[in-house]
Design a protein around this motif. Structure first.
Motif, short mmCIF file in Angstrom:
data_model
loop_
_atom_site.label_atom_id
_atom_site.label_comp_id
_atom_site.label_asym_id
_atom_site.label_seq_id
_atom_site.Cartn_x
_atom_site.Cartn_y
_atom_site.Cartn_z
N THR A 11 0.85 -1.19 0.00
CA THR A 11 0.00 0.00 0.00
C THR A 11 0.89 1.24 0.00
O THR A 11 2.12 1.15 0.15
CB THR A 11 -0.91 0.04 1.23
OG1 THR A 11 -0.08 0.18 2.40
CG2 THR A 11 -1.73 -1.23 1.35
N VAL A 17 0.52 -6.13 0.84
CA VAL A 17 -0.82 -6.51 0.42
C VAL A 17 -0.87 -7.98 0.02
O VAL A 17 -1.74 -8.73 0.42
CB VAL A 17 -1.29 -5.63 -0.75
CG1 VAL A 17 -2.61 -6.12 -1.30
CG2 VAL A 17 -1.38 -4.19 -0.32
N ALA A 70 -6.56 2.69 -0.85
CA ALA A 70 -6.49 2.44 0.58
C ALA A 70 -7.48 1.37 1.04
O ALA A 70 -7.15 0.50 1.84
CB ALA A 70 -6.73 3.74 1.35
N LEU A 72 -8.81 -1.64 0.22
CA LEU A 72 -8.63 -2.76 -0.70
C LEU A 72 -9.81 -3.72 -0.71
O LEU A 72 -10.07 -4.38 -1.70
CB LEU A 72 -7.35 -3.52 -0.33
CG LEU A 72 -6.05 -2.73 -0.53
CD1 LEU A 72 -4.90 -3.47 0.13
CD2 LEU A 72 -5.77 -2.51 -1.98
#
Length: 224
Positions: A11, A17, A70, A72
């Motif tokens: 991120t 992630v 931001a 997700l």
């Protein structure tokens, strides 16, 4: 920009992630419209990330997302599996396009209260058809694109496997794929740089080239 199989994705705040699993590629324009992120620490499903949310790719191949990515969990899952009536026909869903359904009509009739199947004496029992349900899996990528699998085999025009897809090189500003980096061999892998205009077909697990195996063999070794 180099999009490499298995690349780690972060991120904007530097949180890990997941990893790059597939490239969403338009076979006609060679445009890379997005990437599929393999589930990782921050979410439990593989996600489709549009290229507009990709900020930078480091020299090590790590991918950094923009602050706009931001949340997700709001990104579409790569695949969705659900039970639907067997008479329901779906058109492929895209990231930006809502689901479009064309449903075969089922007519249901219920008798008035006190009548019908459980009603007054002498009434006729009516058996209504019950639609069968089937398990259906859809993929949330733009229509006409292919989620090119990492490690997809590369086939020459004479039907020889000349390597596997390892990286996709794109133009810095256009997100258009210019070359594939393919690797051949099991242990000591040799990499070759293949221009995308040699591609004649793209499937999820394979890429077909317009040149023969000898042409690929004669390419110089690629070092990134």
């Amino acid at each position: 920009m180099q999009l490499k199989e298995g690349a780690t994705i972060y991120t904007a705040e530097g949180k890990r992630v997941g990893s790059l699993d597939r490239f969403v590629l338009d076979p006609r324009s060679k445009e890379v419209t997005g990437i599929v992120v393999r589930k990782g620490i921050l979410f439990g499903e593989d996600k489709v990330v549009p290229m507009s949310l990709v900020s930078t790719v480091t020299e090590e191949g790590d991918i950094n997302l923009r602050p706009a990515a931001a949340d997700l969990e709001e990104l579409p899952n790569f695949t969705e599996t659900e039970y639907v009536p067997s008479g329901v026909h779906r058109t492929p869903r895209t990231v930006d396009q809502p689901e479009d359904l064309t449903v075969d009509r089922w007519v249901y009739w219920y008798p008035p209260v006190g009548y019908g199947a459980w009603g007054a004496p002498g009434s006729t029992t009516i058996t209504q058809p019950v639609p069968e349900y089937v398990l259906e899996t859809s993929r949330n990528i733009p229509e006409g694109t292919v989620a090119l699998k990492r490690g997809a085999k590369v086939l020459s025009s004479d039907d020889e496997q000349v390597g596997d897809v390892e990286e996709v090189l794109t133009e810095p500003m256009a997100d258009r794929a210019t070359h594939l980096v393919i690797s051949e061999g099991l242990l000591l892998k040799e990499k070759k740089l293949v221009p995308t205009h040699w591609i004649t077909a793209v499937l999820e697990d394979s890429v077909v080239l317009a040149v023969d195996a000898e042409t690929i063999e004669d390419l110089p070794e690629y070092t990134s």
